[in-house]
Design an enzyme around this catalytic site. Structure first.
Site, PDB file in Angstrom:
ATOM      1  N   ASP A   1      -5.887  -6.667   0.292  1.00 48.34           N
ATOM      2  CA  ASP A   1      -7.094  -6.592   1.126  1.00 48.34           C
ATOM      3  C   ASP A   1      -7.389  -7.967   1.734  1.00 48.34           C
ATOM      4  O   ASP A   1      -7.289  -8.991   1.056  1.00 48.34           O
ATOM      5  CB  ASP A   1      -8.292  -6.124   0.273  1.00 48.34           C
ATOM      6  CG  ASP A   1      -9.459  -5.655   1.132  1.00 48.34           C
ATOM      7  OD1 ASP A   1      -9.759  -4.452   1.118  1.00 48.34           O
ATOM      8  OD2 ASP A   1     -10.080  -6.513   1.812  1.00 48.34           O
ATOM      9  N   ILE A   2      -7.755  -7.971   2.993  1.00 42.12           N
ATOM     10  CA  ILE A   2      -7.995  -9.227   3.712  1.00 42.12           C
ATOM     11  C   ILE A   2      -9.270  -9.932   3.231  1.00 42.12           C
ATOM     12  O   ILE A   2      -9.426 -11.142   3.415  1.00 42.12           O
ATOM     13  CB  ILE A   2      -8.052  -8.935   5.235  1.00 42.12           C
ATOM     14  CG1 ILE A   2      -7.664 -10.161   6.047  1.00 42.12           C
ATOM     15  CG2 ILE A   2      -9.395  -8.381   5.658  1.00 42.12           C
ATOM     16  CD1 ILE A   2      -7.387  -9.846   7.513  1.00 42.12           C
TER      17      ILE A   2
ATOM     18  N   ASN B   1     -13.676   5.037  -0.858  1.00 40.80           N
ATOM     19  CA  ASN B   1     -14.921   5.351  -0.168  1.00 40.80           C
ATOM     20  C   ASN B   1     -14.663   6.481   0.820  1.00 40.80           C
ATOM     21  O   ASN B   1     -13.689   6.456   1.556  1.00 40.80           O
ATOM     22  CB  ASN B   1     -15.429   4.102   0.562  1.00 40.80           C
ATOM     23  CG  ASN B   1     -15.781   2.991  -0.406  1.00 40.80           C
ATOM     24  OD1 ASN B   1     -16.418   3.238  -1.425  1.00 40.80           O
ATOM     25  ND2 ASN B   1     -15.348   1.781  -0.121  1.00 40.80           N
TER      26      ASN B   1
ATOM     27  N   GLU C   1     -15.268   2.030   5.858  1.00 43.40           N
ATOM     28  CA  GLU C   1     -15.168   1.288   7.122  1.00 43.40           C
ATOM     29  C   GLU C   1     -13.969   1.730   7.949  1.00 43.40           C
ATOM     30  O   GLU C   1     -14.045   1.772   9.168  1.00 43.40           O
ATOM     31  CB  GLU C   1     -14.966  -0.210   6.835  1.00 43.40           C
ATOM     32  CG  GLU C   1     -16.194  -0.945   6.376  1.00 43.40           C
ATOM     33  CD  GLU C   1     -15.834  -2.371   5.960  1.00 43.40           C
ATOM     34  OE1 GLU C   1     -14.783  -2.891   6.375  1.00 43.40           O
ATOM     35  OE2 GLU C   1     -16.618  -2.943   5.197  1.00 43.40           O
ATOM     36  N   VAL C   2     -12.854   1.955   7.269  1.00 46.42           N
ATOM     37  CA  VAL C   2     -11.616   2.255   7.991  1.00 46.42           C
ATOM     38  C   VAL C   2     -11.287   3.737   7.816  1.00 46.42           C
ATOM     39  O   VAL C   2     -11.092   4.201   6.682  1.00 46.42           O
ATOM     40  CB  VAL C   2     -10.452   1.374   7.482  1.00 46.42           C
ATOM     41  CG1 VAL C   2      -9.184   1.694   8.270  1.00 46.42           C
ATOM     42  CG2 VAL C   2     -10.803  -0.107   7.589  1.00 46.42           C
TER      43      VAL C   2
ATOM     44  N   HIS D   1      -7.572   5.476   2.041  1.00 45.76           N
ATOM     45  CA  HIS D   1      -7.026   4.379   1.245  1.00 45.76           C
ATOM     46  C   HIS D   1      -7.673   4.354  -0.125  1.00 45.76           C
ATOM     47  O   HIS D   1      -8.822   4.734  -0.292  1.00 45.76           O
ATOM     48  CB  HIS D   1      -7.216   3.027   1.940  1.00 45.76           C
ATOM     49  CG  HIS D   1      -8.613   2.775   2.435  1.00 45.76           C
ATOM     50  ND1 HIS D   1      -9.110   3.362   3.572  1.00 45.76           N
ATOM     51  CD2 HIS D   1      -9.620   2.000   1.932  1.00 45.76           C
ATOM     52  CE1 HIS D   1     -10.359   2.956   3.761  1.00 45.76           C
ATOM     53  NE2 HIS D   1     -10.704   2.141   2.775  1.00 45.76           N
TER      54      HIS D   1
ATOM     55  N   HIS E   1      -8.544   1.613  -3.041  1.00 45.93           N
ATOM     56  CA  HIS E   1      -8.624   0.211  -3.436  1.00 45.93           C
ATOM     57  C   HIS E   1      -8.133   0.116  -4.887  1.00 45.93           C
ATOM     58  O   HIS E   1      -8.507   0.946  -5.720  1.00 45.93           O
ATOM     59  CB  HIS E   1     -10.073  -0.280  -3.427  1.00 45.93           C
ATOM     60  CG  HIS E   1     -10.752  -0.238  -2.093  1.00 45.93           C
ATOM     61  ND1 HIS E   1     -11.002  -1.369  -1.357  1.00 45.93           N
ATOM     62  CD2 HIS E   1     -11.258   0.799  -1.369  1.00 45.93           C
ATOM     63  CE1 HIS E   1     -11.638  -1.039  -0.234  1.00 45.93           C
ATOM     64  NE2 HIS E   1     -11.813   0.266  -0.218  1.00 45.93           N
TER      65      HIS E   1
END
Ligand code: AMP
Length: 120
Positions: free
Chosen positions: A35-36, A93, A101-102, A106, A108
């Site tokens: 993760d960025i 999420n 958000e995206v 995904h 995490h």
């Protein structure tokens, strides 16, 4: 919740190689990268190769092979990063109340410290 997959979301661009990622593992089913904006000492994202908006979309519409293949990658990454002994948290999420958000499904993977309560 959005119902049409946005082919220009950031993870779709990563899958197409249009923007870089710090890759950990990749196979036919999934890509794992750091993760960025890490929220823990280890913060990894695992994304399926297919176009799925969320966990809900993925589990409803992906094939059994895709679903099994994806979760095996989550476990492979945990093992590869040596997280099995101390443990790790997987979080996804879904939609607006979870602040997704995206809009590409995904998971995490969070680890490297005591993660505390699920919601603080
Ligand atoms: P979520 O809120 O569950 O949709 O999480 C999206 C995650 O993607 C956030 O933790 C972001 O830090 C992460 N993220 C966004 N853009 C990138 C990127 N280009 N490379 C890696 N992680 C990213």
């Amino acid at each position: 919740m959005e119902t049409k997959y946005d082919i220009n979301n950031i993870f779709a661009k990563i899958l197409r190689g249009e923007i870089p990622c710090d890759k950990i593992f990749e196979n036919d089913f999934a890509l794992a990268f750091y993760d960025i904006n890490p929220l823990a000492p280890v913060h990894v994202l695992v994304i399926p190769k297919g176009e799925y908006i969320s966990f809900d979309d993925f589990t409803t519409n992906a094939s059994a092979d895709e679903i099994i293949g994806f979760y095996q990658v989550v476990q492979t990454v945990a093992e590869k990063l040596d997280l099995l002994q101390n443990g790790y948290r997987i979080v996804s999420n879904i939609g607006k109340d979870a602040c997704q958000e995206v809009p590409h499904y995904h998971q995490h993977i969070l680890a490297g410290r005591n993660m505390g309560a699920v919601i603080s």
